[in-house]
Design a protein around this motif. Sequence first.
Motif, PDB file in Angstrom:
ATOM      1  N   GLN A   7       0.802  -1.224   0.000  1.00 10.12           N
ATOM      2  CA  GLN A   7       0.000   0.000   0.000  1.00 10.12           C
ATOM      3  C   GLN A   7       0.836   1.276   0.000  1.00 10.12           C
ATOM      4  O   GLN A   7       0.279   2.372   0.064  1.00 10.12           O
ATOM      5  CB  GLN A   7      -0.940   0.001   1.205  1.00 10.12           C
ATOM      6  N   SER A   8       2.173   1.138  -0.085  1.00  7.48           N
ATOM      7  CA  SER A   8       3.015   2.338  -0.063  1.00  7.48           C
ATOM      8  C   SER A   8       4.401   2.002  -0.608  1.00  7.48           C
ATOM      9  O   SER A   8       4.774   0.832  -0.731  1.00  7.48           O
ATOM     10  CB  SER A   8       3.164   2.857   1.371  1.00  7.48           C
ATOM     11  N   HIS A   9       5.151   3.055  -0.849  1.00  6.96           N
ATOM     12  CA  HIS A   9       6.540   2.871  -1.272  1.00  6.96           C
ATOM     13  C   HIS A   9       7.326   2.110  -0.202  1.00  6.96           C
ATOM     14  O   HIS A   9       8.091   1.191  -0.522  1.00  6.96           O
ATOM     15  CB  HIS A   9       7.195   4.239  -1.543  1.00  6.96           C
ATOM     16  N   GLN A  10       7.129   2.506   1.059  1.00  5.88           N
ATOM     17  CA  GLN A  10       7.855   1.861   2.160  1.00  5.88           C
ATOM     18  C   GLN A  10       7.575   0.362   2.202  1.00  5.88           C
ATOM     19  O   GLN A  10       8.473  -0.436   2.465  1.00  5.88           O
ATOM     20  CB  GLN A  10       7.492   2.505   3.511  1.00  5.88           C
ATOM     21  N   GLU A  11       6.341  -0.031   1.935  1.00  9.57           N
ATOM     22  CA  GLU A  11       6.016  -1.460   1.955  1.00  9.57           C
ATOM     23  C   GLU A  11       6.733  -2.203   0.829  1.00  9.57           C
ATOM     24  O   GLU A  11       7.123  -3.353   1.006  1.00  9.57           O
ATOM     25  CB  GLU A  11       4.504  -1.664   1.907  1.00  9.57           C
ATOM     26  N   ASN A  85      -3.938   1.764  -2.827  1.00  8.83           N
ATOM     27  CA  ASN A  85      -3.606   3.122  -2.417  1.00  8.83           C
ATOM     28  C   ASN A  85      -2.731   3.838  -3.448  1.00  8.83           C
ATOM     29  O   ASN A  85      -1.820   4.570  -3.095  1.00  8.83           O
ATOM     30  CB  ASN A  85      -2.936   3.124  -1.035  1.00  8.83           C
ATOM     31  N   PHE A  86      -3.001   3.618  -4.734  1.00  6.81           N
ATOM     32  CA  PHE A  86      -2.252   4.342  -5.751  1.00  6.81           C
ATOM     33  C   PHE A  86      -3.212   4.972  -6.750  1.00  6.81           C
ATOM     34  O   PHE A  86      -4.317   4.501  -6.965  1.00  6.81           O
ATOM     35  CB  PHE A  86      -1.224   3.448  -6.447  1.00  6.81           C
ATOM     36  N   ASN A 120      12.439   5.916  -4.820  1.00  7.22           N
ATOM     37  CA  ASN A 120      11.459   6.984  -4.666  1.00  7.22           C
ATOM     38  C   ASN A 120      11.909   8.162  -5.524  1.00  7.22           C
ATOM     39  O   ASN A 120      12.926   8.777  -5.263  1.00  7.22           O
ATOM     40  CB  ASN A 120      11.347   7.398  -3.199  1.00  7.22           C
ATOM     41  N   SER A 125       7.082   5.860  -7.130  1.00  6.73           N
ATOM     42  CA  SER A 125       7.891   4.674  -6.837  1.00  6.73           C
ATOM     43  C   SER A 125       8.259   3.966  -8.133  1.00  6.73           C
ATOM     44  O   SER A 125       7.375   3.515  -8.863  1.00  6.73           O
ATOM     45  CB  SER A 125       7.125   3.708  -5.939  1.00  6.73           C
ATOM     46  N   PHE A 153       1.634   6.634  -5.810  1.00 11.59           N
ATOM     47  CA  PHE A 153       0.838   6.349  -4.615  1.00 11.59           C
ATOM     48  C   PHE A 153       0.106   7.599  -4.142  1.00 11.59           C
ATOM     49  O   PHE A 153       0.565   8.721  -4.332  1.00 11.59           O
ATOM     50  CB  PHE A 153       1.720   5.811  -3.476  1.00 11.59           C
ATOM     51  N   ASN A 154      -1.058   7.374  -3.494  1.00 11.70           N
ATOM     52  CA  ASN A 154      -1.770   8.462  -2.836  1.00 11.70           C
ATOM     53  C   ASN A 154      -0.973   8.884  -1.605  1.00 11.70           C
ATOM     54  O   ASN A 154      -0.302   8.052  -1.001  1.00 11.70           O
ATOM     55  CB  ASN A 154      -3.175   8.018  -2.403  1.00 11.70           C
ATOM     56  N   ASN A 155      -1.063  10.108  -1.224  1.00 12.45           N
ATOM     57  CA  ASN A 155      -0.322  10.578  -0.041  1.00 12.45           C
ATOM     58  C   ASN A 155      -1.018  10.193   1.228  1.00 12.45           C
ATOM     59  O   ASN A 155      -2.151  10.025   1.357  1.00 12.45           O
ATOM     60  CB  ASN A 155      -0.131  12.105  -0.091  1.00 12.45           C
TER      61      ASN A 155
END
Length: 155
Positions: A7-11, A85-86, A120, A125, A153-155
């Motif tokens: 659901q995110s760049h970090q994931e 979430n993108f 990033n 991403s 991704f959405n913020n």
Amino acid sequence: MSRLLIQSHQEFENHLGQKLGVSEYHTVTQEQIDKFAEATLDFQWIHTNPEKAKTEGAFGSTIAHGYLTLSLLPFMWEQVVEVKNFKMLVNYGIEQFKFSAPVLVNSKVRTHVWLQECTNLRGISRIKLRVQMEIEGNKKPAFDGTIIFLYHFNN
């Protein structure tokens, strides 16, 4: 079959260098090959003429277009990873890609995916994935290479 949820760049970064998974098998049919030939205007007989391919071809049957197997990647990618979430996904590139073995009609194929790189780019991403398409019962893969996606991704 369970998919990895991202659901995110970090994931994505949490899985860097890891095998993300493998898709389910998909049978490549003559109908699919013929439709691909129609869409791409590539009617080479090794793909579209089962009788001639059986008697004159090197493989004893028709084979899938290499680019048909490549075009299955988005379908198979979504079986491996569910990205949420993108706003947008962009097919960005292909690197060091090699078709190693023909995919004969009615073969079952699936794709293995590894996360090679995750960068990033100011909120976008860039994901580099090593992808290898396995042909059931064949030691050589249909292809092996790197594909690149851009996820907004959405913020």
